[in-house]
Design a protein around this motif. Sequence first.
Motif, PDB file in Angstrom:
ATOM      1  N   GLU A  95       0.810  -1.218   0.000  1.00 45.38           N
ATOM      2  CA  GLU A  95       0.000   0.000   0.000  1.00 45.38           C
ATOM      3  C   GLU A  95       0.844   1.270   0.000  1.00 45.38           C
ATOM      4  OE1 GLU A  95      -1.163   0.646   4.693  1.00 45.38           O
ATOM      5  OE2 GLU A  95      -2.355  -0.728   3.486  1.00 45.38           O
ATOM      6  N   SER A  96       2.152   1.110   0.093  1.00 41.90           N
ATOM      7  CA  SER A  96       3.046   2.263   0.053  1.00 41.90           C
ATOM      8  C   SER A  96       3.124   2.806  -1.372  1.00 41.90           C
ATOM      9  CB  SER A  96       4.450   1.860   0.518  1.00 41.90           C
ATOM     10  OG  SER A  96       5.362   2.868   0.215  1.00 41.90           O
ATOM     11  N   LYS A  97       3.122   4.099  -1.495  1.00 41.94           N
ATOM     12  CA  LYS A  97       3.190   4.743  -2.805  1.00 41.94           C
ATOM     13  C   LYS A  97       4.615   5.185  -3.159  1.00 41.94           C
ATOM     14  CE  LYS A  97      -1.267   4.537  -3.227  1.00 41.94           C
ATOM     15  NZ  LYS A  97      -1.860   3.497  -4.006  1.00 41.94           N
ATOM     16  N   GLU A  98       5.560   4.886  -2.283  1.00 43.78           N
ATOM     17  CA  GLU A  98       6.936   5.316  -2.507  1.00 43.78           C
ATOM     18  C   GLU A  98       7.558   4.532  -3.661  1.00 43.78           C
ATOM     19  OE1 GLU A  98       8.533   7.842  -0.922  1.00 43.78           O
ATOM     20  OE2 GLU A  98       6.617   8.211   0.064  1.00 43.78           O
ATOM     21  N   ARG A  99       8.212   5.241  -4.539  1.00 44.53           N
ATOM     22  CA  ARG A  99       8.823   4.617  -5.707  1.00 44.53           C
ATOM     23  C   ARG A  99      10.080   3.834  -5.345  1.00 44.53           C
ATOM     24  NH1 ARG A  99      11.551   8.210  -9.281  1.00 44.53           N
ATOM     25  NH2 ARG A  99      12.901   6.728 -10.286  1.00 44.53           N
ATOM     26  N   LYS A 100      10.831   4.361  -4.377  1.00 50.01           N
ATOM     27  CA  LYS A 100      12.093   3.735  -3.992  1.00 50.01           C
ATOM     28  C   LYS A 100      11.939   2.750  -2.843  1.00 50.01           C
ATOM     29  CE  LYS A 100      15.028   7.494  -5.550  1.00 50.01           C
ATOM     30  NZ  LYS A 100      16.093   8.409  -5.176  1.00 50.01           N
ATOM     31  N   GLY A 101      10.733   2.494  -2.400  1.00 44.64           N
ATOM     32  CA  GLY A 101      10.502   1.538  -1.329  1.00 44.64           C
ATOM     33  C   GLY A 101      10.116   2.221  -0.034  1.00 44.64           C
ATOM     34  N   ILE A 102       9.738   1.430   0.932  1.00 50.00           N
ATOM     35  CA  ILE A 102       9.297   1.928   2.230  1.00 50.00           C
ATOM     36  C   ILE A 102      10.344   1.540   3.277  1.00 50.00           C
ATOM     37  CG2 ILE A 102       7.900  -0.137   2.594  1.00 50.00           C
ATOM     38  CD1 ILE A 102       5.903   1.575   4.139  1.00 50.00           C
ATOM     39  N   SER A 103      10.624   2.450   4.182  1.00 52.98           N
ATOM     40  CA  SER A 103      11.639   2.195   5.202  1.00 52.98           C
ATOM     41  C   SER A 103      11.087   1.293   6.300  1.00 52.98           C
ATOM     42  CB  SER A 103      12.125   3.511   5.812  1.00 52.98           C
ATOM     43  OG  SER A 103      11.087   4.110   6.560  1.00 52.98           O
ATOM     44  N   LEU A 104      11.993   0.732   7.078  1.00 53.51           N
ATOM     45  CA  LEU A 104      11.587  -0.142   8.174  1.00 53.51           C
ATOM     46  C   LEU A 104      10.792   0.628   9.222  1.00 53.51           C
ATOM     47  CD1 LEU A 104      11.825  -3.036   9.309  1.00 53.51           C
ATOM     48  CD2 LEU A 104      13.779  -2.232  10.607  1.00 53.51           C
ATOM     49  N   ALA A 105      11.189   1.874   9.471  1.00 53.67           N
ATOM     50  CA  ALA A 105      10.456   2.694  10.441  1.00 53.67           C
ATOM     51  C   ALA A 105       9.026   2.951   9.968  1.00 53.67           C
ATOM     52  CB  ALA A 105      11.186   4.014  10.661  1.00 53.67           C
ATOM     53  N   ALA A 106       8.861   3.175   8.679  1.00 54.80           N
ATOM     54  CA  ALA A 106       7.527   3.398   8.141  1.00 54.80           C
ATOM     55  C   ALA A 106       6.691   2.117   8.193  1.00 54.80           C
ATOM     56  CB  ALA A 106       7.614   3.909   6.709  1.00 54.80           C
ATOM     57  N   ILE A 107       7.340   0.971   7.986  1.00 52.49           N
ATOM     58  CA  ILE A 107       6.631  -0.308   8.107  1.00 52.49           C
ATOM     59  C   ILE A 107       6.124  -0.484   9.534  1.00 52.49           C
ATOM     60  CG2 ILE A 107       6.927  -2.821   8.093  1.00 52.49           C
ATOM     61  CD1 ILE A 107       8.862  -2.472   5.761  1.00 52.49           C
ATOM     62  N   LYS A 108       6.973  -0.147  10.504  1.00 49.27           N
ATOM     63  CA  LYS A 108       6.575  -0.285  11.906  1.00 49.27           C
ATOM     64  C   LYS A 108       5.445   0.675  12.266  1.00 49.27           C
ATOM     65  CE  LYS A 108      10.958  -2.118  13.505  1.00 49.27           C
ATOM     66  NZ  LYS A 108      12.149  -1.918  14.336  1.00 49.27           N
ATOM     67  N   PHE A 122      12.597  -1.094   1.562  1.00 53.30           N
ATOM     68  CA  PHE A 122      12.170  -2.352   0.977  1.00 53.30           C
ATOM     69  C   PHE A 122      10.999  -2.124   0.041  1.00 53.30           C
ATOM     70  CE2 PHE A 122      13.791  -2.975   5.223  1.00 53.30           C
ATOM     71  CZ  PHE A 122      14.744  -3.950   5.032  1.00 53.30           C
ATOM     72  N   LYS A 123      10.929  -2.952  -1.001  1.00 53.58           N
ATOM     73  CA  LYS A 123       9.750  -2.957  -1.853  1.00 53.58           C
ATOM     74  C   LYS A 123       9.490  -4.376  -2.306  1.00 53.58           C
ATOM     75  CE  LYS A 123      12.146  -1.387  -6.042  1.00 53.58           C
ATOM     76  NZ  LYS A 123      12.113  -0.379  -7.095  1.00 53.58           N
ATOM     77  N   LEU A 124       8.308  -4.615  -2.819  1.00 52.07           N
ATOM     78  CA  LEU A 124       7.939  -5.962  -3.239  1.00 52.07           C
ATOM     79  C   LEU A 124       8.784  -6.382  -4.431  1.00 52.07           C
ATOM     80  CD1 LEU A 124       4.055  -5.912  -2.989  1.00 52.07           C
ATOM     81  CD2 LEU A 124       5.664  -7.065  -1.499  1.00 52.07           C
ATOM     82  N   ALA A 125       9.173  -7.638  -4.440  1.00 54.70           N
ATOM     83  CA  ALA A 125       9.985  -8.170  -5.529  1.00 54.70           C
ATOM     84  C   ALA A 125       9.102  -8.406  -6.737  1.00 54.70           C
ATOM     85  CB  ALA A 125      10.652  -9.461  -5.101  1.00 54.70           C
TER      86      ALA A 125
END
Length: 114
Positions: free
Chosen positions: A42-55, A97-100
């Motif tokens: 659900e993250s809209k970030e192009r370069k991935g979402i950080s671990l802090a944002a996941i938490k 991180f982002k989905l593979a």
Amino acid sequence: MAEEAPAAAPAKVPAKAPKKKAVRSKTDGPSLPELIVAAVAESKERKGISLAAIKKVLAAKKVDVAKSNKRINTTVTKMVTKGVLTQTKGTGASGSFKLAKTEPKKCCTLKTFN
């Protein structure tokens, strides 16, 4: 010579019954890897979402992040090694991180003949 009385045999201690382990009930709802995949998806970030944002996303979904911090970190690193997530920045559990992207399977192979 004075005769000594034979030493008394030590009293047998009855064997203790093994302690019963507390049975944990399964929690309802999705598992931690499923929640992490949903947070990254659900993250809209192009370069991935950080671990802090996941938490932060997990905390919004009623996951006790302080209690399960180590499990979150190990789950993220295992998901990277399995190929579910790709790590765009950082090493280990830190970074983004982002989905593979899944590679399409080849249905047939081309054979060349001489």
